[in-house]
Design a protein around this motif. Structure first.
Motif, PDB file in Angstrom:
ATOM      1  N   ALA A 113       0.828  -1.205   0.000  1.00  0.00           N
ATOM      2  CA  ALA A 113       0.000   0.000   0.000  1.00  0.00           C
ATOM      3  C   ALA A 113       0.866   1.260   0.000  1.00  0.00           C
ATOM      4  CB  ALA A 113      -0.915   0.001   1.227  1.00  0.00           C
ATOM      5  N   PRO A 114       0.331   2.366  -0.526  1.00  0.00           N
ATOM      6  CA  PRO A 114       1.083   3.625  -0.497  1.00  0.00           C
ATOM      7  C   PRO A 114       1.208   4.141   0.932  1.00  0.00           C
ATOM      8  CG  PRO A 114      -1.150   3.993  -1.318  1.00  0.00           C
ATOM      9  CD  PRO A 114      -0.972   2.517  -1.202  1.00  0.00           C
ATOM     10  N   VAL A 115       2.429   4.434   1.328  1.00  0.00           N
ATOM     11  CA  VAL A 115       2.710   4.922   2.683  1.00  0.00           C
ATOM     12  C   VAL A 115       3.641   6.126   2.576  1.00  0.00           C
ATOM     13  CG1 VAL A 115       3.707   4.391   4.937  1.00  0.00           C
ATOM     14  CG2 VAL A 115       2.430   2.629   3.689  1.00  0.00           C
ATOM     15  N   ALA A 116       3.276   7.203   3.215  1.00  0.00           N
ATOM     16  CA  ALA A 116       4.051   8.437   3.160  1.00  0.00           C
ATOM     17  C   ALA A 116       5.280   8.360   4.057  1.00  0.00           C
ATOM     18  CB  ALA A 116       3.180   9.613   3.582  1.00  0.00           C
ATOM     19  N   TYR A 117       6.269   9.174   3.721  1.00  0.00           N
ATOM     20  CA  TYR A 117       7.397   9.492   4.614  1.00  0.00           C
ATOM     21  C   TYR A 117       8.095   8.258   5.179  1.00  0.00           C
ATOM     22  CZ  TYR A 117       4.689  13.849   4.555  1.00  0.00           C
ATOM     23  OH  TYR A 117       3.978  14.957   4.171  1.00  0.00           O
ATOM     24  N   GLN A 118       8.459   7.316   4.326  1.00  0.00           N
ATOM     25  CA  GLN A 118       9.013   6.056   4.823  1.00  0.00           C
ATOM     26  C   GLN A 118      10.408   6.205   5.430  1.00  0.00           C
ATOM     27  OE1 GLN A 118       8.492   2.684   2.138  1.00  0.00           O
ATOM     28  NE2 GLN A 118       6.522   3.515   1.465  1.00  0.00           N
ATOM     29  N   ARG A 119      11.098   7.302   5.150  1.00  0.00           N
ATOM     30  CA  ARG A 119      12.387   7.515   5.806  1.00  0.00           C
ATOM     31  C   ARG A 119      12.217   7.880   7.284  1.00  0.00           C
ATOM     32  NH1 ARG A 119      15.255  11.873   2.878  1.00  0.00           N
ATOM     33  NH2 ARG A 119      16.757  11.622   4.589  1.00  0.00           N
ATOM     34  N   LEU A 120      10.989   8.078   7.726  1.00  0.00           N
ATOM     35  CA  LEU A 120      10.740   8.176   9.167  1.00  0.00           C
ATOM     36  C   LEU A 120      11.121   6.883   9.875  1.00  0.00           C
ATOM     37  CD1 LEU A 120       7.211   9.830   9.597  1.00  0.00           C
ATOM     38  CD2 LEU A 120       9.341  10.644  10.629  1.00  0.00           C
ATOM     39  N   PHE A 121      10.994   5.762   9.163  1.00  0.00           N
ATOM     40  CA  PHE A 121      11.116   4.452   9.776  1.00  0.00           C
ATOM     41  C   PHE A 121      12.468   3.791   9.511  1.00  0.00           C
ATOM     42  CE2 PHE A 121       6.671   4.868   8.037  1.00  0.00           C
ATOM     43  CZ  PHE A 121       6.184   5.511   9.154  1.00  0.00           C
ATOM     44  N   HIS A 122      13.105   4.190   8.408  1.00  0.00           N
ATOM     45  CA  HIS A 122      14.399   3.606   8.057  1.00  0.00           C
ATOM     46  C   HIS A 122      15.107   4.583   7.126  1.00  0.00           C
ATOM     47  CE1 HIS A 122      17.381   0.873   6.265  1.00  0.00           C
ATOM     48  NE2 HIS A 122      17.199   0.105   7.326  1.00  0.00           N
ATOM     49  N   ASP A 123      16.423   4.681   7.259  1.00  0.00           N
ATOM     50  CA  ASP A 123      17.166   5.662   6.463  1.00  0.00           C
ATOM     51  C   ASP A 123      16.999   5.457   4.967  1.00  0.00           C
ATOM     52  OD1 ASP A 123      18.096   6.890   8.737  1.00  0.00           O
ATOM     53  OD2 ASP A 123      20.061   5.893   8.718  1.00  0.00           O
ATOM     54  N   GLU A 124      16.801   4.216   4.521  1.00  0.00           N
ATOM     55  CA  GLU A 124      16.650   3.946   3.097  1.00  0.00           C
ATOM     56  C   GLU A 124      15.211   4.100   2.627  1.00  0.00           C
ATOM     57  OE1 GLU A 124      18.325   0.132   2.347  1.00  0.00           O
ATOM     58  OE2 GLU A 124      20.375   0.767   2.802  1.00  0.00           O
ATOM     59  N   GLY A 125      14.264   4.148   3.526  1.00  0.00           N
ATOM     60  CA  GLY A 125      12.877   4.437   3.208  1.00  0.00           C
ATOM     61  C   GLY A 125      12.331   3.655   2.033  1.00  0.00           C
ATOM     62  N   GLU A 126      11.752   4.393   1.082  1.00  0.00           N
ATOM     63  CA  GLU A 126      11.094   3.775  -0.064  1.00  0.00           C
ATOM     64  C   GLU A 126      12.044   2.946  -0.921  1.00  0.00           C
ATOM     65  OE1 GLU A 126       8.803   7.403   1.168  1.00  0.00           O
ATOM     66  OE2 GLU A 126      10.903   7.064   0.621  1.00  0.00           O
ATOM     67  N   LEU A 127      13.320   3.305  -0.952  1.00  0.00           N
ATOM     68  CA  LEU A 127      14.280   2.508  -1.727  1.00  0.00           C
ATOM     69  C   LEU A 127      14.366   1.086  -1.187  1.00  0.00           C
ATOM     70  CD1 LEU A 127      17.165   5.055  -2.381  1.00  0.00           C
ATOM     71  CD2 LEU A 127      15.757   3.924  -4.112  1.00  0.00           C
ATOM     72  N   ALA A 128      14.376   0.943   0.134  1.00  0.00           N
ATOM     73  CA  ALA A 128      14.394  -0.393   0.733  1.00  0.00           C
ATOM     74  C   ALA A 128      13.117  -1.145   0.403  1.00  0.00           C
ATOM     75  CB  ALA A 128      14.575  -0.280   2.246  1.00  0.00           C
ATOM     76  N   THR A 129      12.003  -0.453   0.439  1.00  0.00           N
ATOM     77  CA  THR A 129      10.714  -1.089   0.149  1.00  0.00           C
ATOM     78  C   THR A 129      10.661  -1.593  -1.280  1.00  0.00           C
ATOM     79  OG1 THR A 129       9.591   0.316   1.772  1.00  0.00           O
ATOM     80  CG2 THR A 129       8.230  -0.683   0.062  1.00  0.00           C
ATOM     81  N   VAL A 130      11.075  -0.760  -2.228  1.00  0.00           N
ATOM     82  CA  VAL A 130      11.054  -1.141  -3.642  1.00  0.00           C
ATOM     83  C   VAL A 130      12.017  -2.298  -3.908  1.00  0.00           C
ATOM     84  CG1 VAL A 130      11.708  -0.334  -5.947  1.00  0.00           C
ATOM     85  CG2 VAL A 130      10.205   1.057  -4.519  1.00  0.00           C
ATOM     86  N   GLN A 131      13.189  -2.253  -3.273  1.00  0.00           N
ATOM     87  CA  GLN A 131      14.160  -3.339  -3.435  1.00  0.00           C
ATOM     88  C   GLN A 131      13.580  -4.666  -2.950  1.00  0.00           C
ATOM     89  OE1 GLN A 131      17.805  -2.728  -1.236  1.00  0.00           O
ATOM     90  NE2 GLN A 131      18.482  -4.840  -1.485  1.00  0.00           N
ATOM     91  N   ALA A 132      12.972  -4.651  -1.771  1.00  0.00           N
ATOM     92  CA  ALA A 132      12.407  -5.878  -1.214  1.00  0.00           C
ATOM     93  C   ALA A 132      11.242  -6.381  -2.048  1.00  0.00           C
ATOM     94  CB  ALA A 132      11.952  -5.625   0.223  1.00  0.00           C
TER      95      ALA A 132
END
Length: 377
Positions: free
Chosen positions: A95-114
């Motif tokens: 699902a679309p989630v805002a501001y993912q670097r709040l949770f991890h330094d790599e944020g959306e990049l980590a999500t897309v990679q996984a």
């Protein structure tokens, strides 16, 4: 003074390996809480108001029981599905989630990679902390773009054009949050975005002209530029992408979305994060599925925590689902590794559930009477 987590103890470092004891995606919840400060945790885990809808989303799933078909040959079964002319190995969309670097330094990049590693589609938020073009450049799996219609409609159109040019394969328009919900848990935690972290895809957006003074900060200011169904019609004319409307909770709005040219809808109450005490999304799913038939692709969002929940949503009429918090806990705890593990667990739970129900395909989940709903929940 060392930073502390949401429990008031020193922040723990991010995990670099899957810890023992993680059996379900939400087992990452405690690990995530230990690694986030109170503000970030309130944003991730909280909901609107008294969070009754957050709770009722789960109660709705708990009230659905399975009726398995025994001794059924399910050899060769699979979770494949087709959505908007795209083929997927499983029906789980991040699902679309805002501001993912709040949770991890790599944020959306980590999500897309996984997600790419687990063959999962990612819906990228307008409010991402990484440029949509950058994410497209790193993606190995399908991407959809989630749009919040902005006060400046020309800027909104340019944002859609950017997503198309970058290769995004569908456009989700969220309609249930024209203003922010009353997230009291965030207010009590004094939530704000850390310096240097923001919605980079909105950089350069013109500031809307100040509204004339009025008696209501909500009606006369915040809602002055709020979208209407006419904006959906305009987007339908603008984009060649499949158009998906997110935030549908009634048959009337499902039909309105169809009339505006939507290709699909997402039955969702925003995970209970916008308006408290709206109905659980699962409760309204069957009626909307019956009303839309096969004319619209029907997706579901809000409350999924297990692969068995995915099976229930599909059995009650959804073609696929969007999942948020389970993999977000994984992101906060362990970055891309946690996201990938959470997706893996969800898919494996779905497969086990299907096998034990006697269903080889998602189509059989939808056509067999495998679910019954308790009288109350």
């Amino acid at each position: 003074m060392s930073p502390v987590n949401a429990t008031g103890t020193p922040l723990l470092p991010k995990l670099t390996a899957i810890p023992p004891g993680i059996a379900t995606p939400c087992d990452y919840r405690q690990a995530a809480q230990a690694r986030l400060d109170a503000k970030a945790w309130a944003y991730l885990d909280g909901g609107a108001g008294d969070e009754l809808t957050v709770q009722r989303n789960r109660l709705a799933f708990d009230a659905v029981n399975f009726t398995p078909s025994m001794l059924t040959d399910v050899r060769g079964g699979h979770t494949r599905c087709s959505l908007f002319g795209q083929d997927f190995t499983h029906p789980i969309v991040l699902a679309p989630v805002a501001y993912q670097r709040l949770f991890h330094d790599e944020g959306e990049l980590a999500t897309v990679q996984a997600a790419g590693a687990l063959e999962a589609c990612v819906a990228v938020s307008t409010l991402a902390t990484t440029r949509l073009e950058t994410l497209a450049g790193h993606a190995t799996g399908p991407l959809w773009f989630q749009l919040y219609i902005q006060p400046d409609r020309a800027f909104t159109s340019a944002l859609v054009a950017r997503a198309e040019q970058a290769g995004y394969q569908a456009l989700i328009v969220t309609i249930d949050a024209p203003i922010g919900g009353l997230r009291n848990r965030e207010q009590r935690a004094s939530f704000d975005l850390p310096s240097g972290l923001g919605a980079v895809n909105l950089a350069g957006m013109p500031t809307p002209q100040a509204a004339p003074a009025g008696p209501s900060r909500v009606f006369d200011q915040a809602m002055l530029h709020a979208p209407t169904w006419q904006d959906i019609e305009a987007l339908r004319k603008q984009t060649r992408l499949p158009l998906i409307i997110k935030g549908i909770l009634s048959v009337a709005d499902a039909r309105r979305a169809e009339a505006c040219g939507a290709d699909g809808i997402i039955v969702s109450n925003h995970g209970g994060r916008v308006l408290d005490t709206v109905p659980p999304a699962l409760d309204v799913l069957p009626a909307i599925a019956a009303a839309t038939g096969e004319r619209l692709t029907l997706l579901f969002d809000s409350g999924i925590r297990r692969g068995s929940d995915v099976a229930k949503a599909i059995a009650l009429g959804a073609d696929a689902v969007l999942v948020g918090r389970p993999w977000l806990y994984g992101l906060a705890a362990a970055g891309a590794l946690g996201v990938a593990h959470a997706i893996h667990l969800l898919r494996e739970e779905l497969e086990v559930t299907m096998a034990l129900l006697g269903c080889r395909t998602l189509g059989e989940l939808k056509t067999r009477q495998v679910c019954c709903v308790a009288a109350t929940h």
